[in-house]
Design a protein around this motif. Sequence first.
Motif, mmCIF file in Angstrom:
data_model
loop_
_atom_site.group_PDB
_atom_site.id
_atom_site.type_symbol
_atom_site.label_atom_id
_atom_site.label_comp_id
_atom_site.label_asym_id
_atom_site.label_seq_id
_atom_site.Cartn_x
_atom_site.Cartn_y
_atom_site.Cartn_z
ATOM 1 N N GLU A 116 -35.293 50.438 5.216
ATOM 2 C CA GLU A 116 -36.171 51.099 5.984
ATOM 3 C C GLU A 116 -35.886 50.937 7.496
ATOM 4 O OE1 GLU A 116 -40.276 50.425 3.381
ATOM 5 O OE2 GLU A 116 -39.698 48.942 4.530
ATOM 6 N N PRO A 117 -36.282 51.934 8.258
ATOM 7 C CA PRO A 117 -35.846 52.101 9.668
ATOM 8 C C PRO A 117 -36.762 51.196 10.653
ATOM 9 C CG PRO A 117 -37.032 53.947 9.249
ATOM 10 C CD PRO A 117 -36.983 53.314 7.828
ATOM 11 N N ASN A 118 -37.955 50.706 10.144
ATOM 12 C CA ASN A 118 -38.866 50.110 11.068
ATOM 13 C C ASN A 118 -39.118 48.793 10.446
ATOM 14 O OD1 ASN A 118 -39.520 52.157 12.993
ATOM 15 N ND2 ASN A 118 -40.702 53.207 11.405
ATOM 16 N N PHE A 119 -39.083 47.688 11.551
ATOM 17 C CA PHE A 119 -38.997 46.359 11.182
ATOM 18 C C PHE A 119 -40.514 45.926 10.629
ATOM 19 C CE2 PHE A 119 -39.537 41.630 12.478
ATOM 20 C CZ PHE A 119 -38.578 41.263 11.276
ATOM 21 N N ASP A 120 -40.655 45.189 9.363
ATOM 22 C CA ASP A 120 -42.024 44.834 9.015
ATOM 23 C C ASP A 120 -41.820 43.269 8.706
ATOM 24 O OD1 ASP A 120 -44.386 44.490 7.528
ATOM 25 O OD2 ASP A 120 -43.696 45.352 5.795
ATOM 26 N N PRO A 121 -42.069 42.542 9.566
ATOM 27 C CA PRO A 121 -41.677 41.189 9.463
ATOM 28 C C PRO A 121 -42.298 40.442 8.207
ATOM 29 C CG PRO A 121 -43.113 41.171 11.261
ATOM 30 C CD PRO A 121 -42.741 42.814 10.887
ATOM 31 N N ALA A 122 -41.847 39.653 7.613
ATOM 32 C CA ALA A 122 -42.436 38.565 6.563
ATOM 33 C C ALA A 122 -43.511 37.689 7.199
ATOM 34 C CB ALA A 122 -41.348 37.682 6.130
ATOM 35 N N ARG A 123 -44.401 37.711 6.387
ATOM 36 C CA ARG A 123 -45.636 36.850 7.122
ATOM 37 C C ARG A 123 -45.471 35.430 6.852
ATOM 38 N NH1 ARG A 123 -45.751 41.754 8.373
ATOM 39 N NH2 ARG A 123 -47.555 42.592 9.061
ATOM 40 N N SER A 124 -44.422 34.919 7.411
ATOM 41 C CA SER A 124 -44.059 33.504 7.389
ATOM 42 C C SER A 124 -43.110 33.166 8.149
ATOM 43 C CB SER A 124 -43.824 33.005 6.037
ATOM 44 O OG SER A 124 -42.491 33.713 5.590
ATOM 45 N N ALA A 125 -42.515 31.994 8.233
ATOM 46 C CA ALA A 125 -41.489 31.693 9.143
ATOM 47 C C ALA A 125 -40.299 32.458 8.902
ATOM 48 C CB ALA A 125 -41.236 30.033 8.892
ATOM 49 N N ASP A 126 -40.134 32.809 7.603
ATOM 50 C CA ASP A 126 -39.136 33.745 7.205
ATOM 51 C C ASP A 126 -39.089 35.003 8.199
ATOM 52 O OD1 ASP A 126 -38.405 32.233 5.283
ATOM 53 O OD2 ASP A 126 -39.040 33.474 3.536
ATOM 54 N N GLY A 127 -40.075 35.307 8.704
ATOM 55 C CA GLY A 127 -40.174 36.578 9.685
ATOM 56 C C GLY A 127 -39.447 36.470 10.839
ATOM 57 N N LYS A 168 -27.896 29.608 -8.691
ATOM 58 C CA LYS A 168 -28.639 29.597 -7.559
ATOM 59 C C LYS A 168 -28.424 31.066 -6.486
ATOM 60 C CE LYS A 168 -28.678 24.489 -6.870
ATOM 61 N NZ LYS A 168 -27.271 24.381 -7.898
ATOM 62 N N PRO A 169 -29.162 32.087 -7.163
ATOM 63 C CA PRO A 169 -28.760 33.320 -6.349
ATOM 64 C C PRO A 169 -28.615 33.123 -5.121
ATOM 65 C CG PRO A 169 -30.333 33.690 -7.991
ATOM 66 C CD PRO A 169 -30.192 32.314 -7.972
ATOM 67 N N TRP A 170 -27.806 34.139 -4.443
ATOM 68 C CA TRP A 170 -27.556 33.824 -2.776
ATOM 69 C C TRP A 170 -28.826 34.363 -2.152
ATOM 70 C CZ3 TRP A 170 -22.089 35.913 -3.493
ATOM 71 C CH2 TRP A 170 -21.250 34.949 -4.436
ATOM 72 N N TRP A 171 -29.404 35.647 -2.610
ATOM 73 C CA TRP A 171 -30.248 36.483 -1.615
ATOM 74 C C TRP A 171 -31.504 35.591 -1.492
ATOM 75 C CZ3 TRP A 171 -34.861 39.919 -2.591
ATOM 76 C CH2 TRP A 171 -35.596 39.482 -3.526
ATOM 77 N N ARG A 217 -40.070 38.888 19.335
ATOM 78 C CA ARG A 217 -39.028 38.269 18.790
ATOM 79 C C ARG A 217 -37.610 39.148 18.621
ATOM 80 N NH1 ARG A 217 -41.763 37.713 12.923
ATOM 81 N NH2 ARG A 217 -43.450 37.938 13.788
ATOM 82 N N PHE A 218 -36.686 38.562 18.350
ATOM 83 C CA PHE A 218 -35.392 39.460 17.952
ATOM 84 C C PHE A 218 -35.369 39.443 16.444
ATOM 85 C CE2 PHE A 218 -33.086 37.810 22.076
ATOM 86 C CZ PHE A 218 -33.888 38.943 22.881
ATOM 87 N N ALA A 219 -35.317 40.802 15.964
ATOM 88 C CA ALA A 219 -35.496 40.896 14.675
ATOM 89 C C ALA A 219 -34.187 41.380 14.116
ATOM 90 C CB ALA A 219 -36.234 42.150 14.441
ATOM 91 N N GLY A 220 -34.103 40.954 12.739
ATOM 92 C CA GLY A 220 -32.948 41.285 11.692
ATOM 93 C C GLY A 220 -33.496 41.487 10.403
ATOM 94 N N TRP A 221 -32.846 41.989 9.443
ATOM 95 C CA TRP A 221 -33.005 42.721 8.180
ATOM 96 C C TRP A 221 -33.666 41.510 7.231
ATOM 97 C CZ3 TRP A 221 -30.380 44.013 3.324
ATOM 98 C CH2 TRP A 221 -29.015 43.172 3.145
ATOM 99 N N TRP A 222 -33.110 40.120 7.613
ATOM 100 C CA TRP A 222 -33.411 39.212 6.485
ATOM 101 C C TRP A 222 -34.774 38.560 6.949
ATOM 102 C CZ3 TRP A 222 -30.114 39.536 2.824
ATOM 103 C CH2 TRP A 222 -29.959 38.701 1.819
ATOM 104 N N GLY A 223 -35.277 39.193 8.174
ATOM 105 C CA GLY A 223 -36.735 38.687 8.472
ATOM 106 C C GLY A 223 -37.771 39.659 7.720
ATOM 107 N N HIS A 224 -37.199 40.827 7.391
ATOM 108 C CA HIS A 224 -37.969 42.067 7.049
ATOM 109 C C HIS A 224 -38.847 41.668 5.743
ATOM 110 C CE1 HIS A 224 -38.997 46.405 6.838
ATOM 111 N NE2 HIS A 224 -38.679 46.267 5.648
ATOM 112 N N GLU A 248 -39.989 41.938 -0.289
ATOM 113 C CA GLU A 248 -40.180 42.895 -1.425
ATOM 114 C C GLU A 248 -39.599 44.358 -0.929
ATOM 115 O OE1 GLU A 248 -41.071 41.616 -4.062
ATOM 116 O OE2 GLU A 248 -41.296 39.731 -3.182
ATOM 117 N N ARG A 249 -39.454 44.805 0.325
ATOM 118 C CA ARG A 249 -38.889 45.849 0.805
ATOM 119 C C ARG A 249 -37.398 45.879 1.454
ATOM 120 N NH1 ARG A 249 -42.840 49.318 0.263
ATOM 121 N NH2 ARG A 249 -41.760 50.856 1.660
ATOM 122 N N ARG A 250 -37.026 44.810 1.462
ATOM 123 C CA ARG A 250 -35.844 44.326 2.428
ATOM 124 C C ARG A 250 -34.503 45.330 2.074
ATOM 125 N NH1 ARG A 250 -34.052 38.698 1.523
ATOM 126 N NH2 ARG A 250 -35.639 38.205 3.009
#
Length: 429
Positions: free
Chosen positions: A290-301, A75-78, A274-281, A284-286
């Motif tokens: 990348e320097p600018n936050f591109d949130p996932a278009r779901s609750a994952d964002g 069950k891959p961790w990522w 929102r307070f952002a972090g890289w796991w919400g990016h 596919e591009r995580r």
Amino acid sequence: MNFQNTREFAQELDRQDELAKYREEFIFPQVNGKNVIYFTGNSLGLQSKAAKKYVEEVMQDWGNLAVEGHFYADKPWWDYQERFCQPLSEIVGAKPTEVGVMNTLTVNLHLLMVSFYQPSSKKFKIICEEKAFPSDQYMFQSQVAFHAKSIGFDPKEAIVEIKRREGEHNIRLEDVLSKIEEVGEELALVLIGGVNYYTGQVFDMKTITEAGHKVGAFVGWDLAHAAGNIELKLHDWNVDFAAWCSYKYMNSGPGNASGYFIHEKHHNDTTLSRFAGWWGHNKERRFLMEPNFDPARSADGWQISNLPVLTLAPYLASVHMFAAIGMPKLIKKRDLITSYLEFILHEIDAEIEGTEFEIITPSNPNERACQLSVYLHGQGRALFEYLMKNGVITDWREPNVIRLAPVPLYSSFEDMYEFGQILKKGILG
């Protein structure tokens, strides 16, 4: 059903119980060489036997693969957290893209308030219930104090509590609705516990959510005592957001990870803070960093950090069990076993002269779930301590209340009968 206060009747109910086999999937503490009667699943659920197996799988992958476990574990961790989306969506009545797991409960509520509590000088008030869980009260106070400094409203006016009427233990729906209408355009947020931790009262979330939206407020729910316990339809009720802990009715282990819900209508709203972090990016591009936050278009964002997989493992074991059973079967047994416990309490109360057990949880099955909160008139903490010493693990709340939560996954009807006998002995001395 015509209940009977006999061991034989309780055993017959257990024989008819299609969920009885799941009791064997849990580990019970022992008192006096016997399994305890466990009534505190509303604070910490029992450990499932599968939990250890799921944790050991992660430990083995960590030992055998080290960092490569992120991509090559069984069950891959990522993307480990994605395994929760379907089963959690069924538990809380959502779309899989609307739910996730991260952090812990109050942390998540704070983070969600970053998005859904955006006060102005004229619209800054929060409605909550009287005697909310203390962590929620502290959260409201600190959020209000944080914003009041920059916006300029009086923090003493910001938190509006819905109070119980004199002499009543539960909050009336009409009082919630009238208060929402009264606060009106000044209301920024309604945030209430879906099930009150003290009384076990279940709120009409659909009606309250509609009322909050009618005056232009966001509506969220603390589902600590609701998730895995009651029927939820968060998407259909148009709830803006919600969060819940996993260690009560979902048996994930002490202080474990929190689940959360964000309605899909907010997923593409770039005006929400929102307070952002890289796991919400964008997934596919995580790893492009990348320097600018591109949130996932779901609750994952709304995720921030990569997930603690060792923490999630026992939670995953639990949601797989929930998926195998389904909420309808759990709710069916919940209603029957809670009613039987209520019957036992009334029977013992009637048998012993001079006692009075006042059940302060609503008697209407639509307004309660697993928990019965019982006011012990004429009794004190000594009775609670007697129960604990004799293998009944329950919960004491000041001034004189015990909370009893017969969890359908592992409580038996014979437990309810046996509890009544121990309770009677404790009163008679």
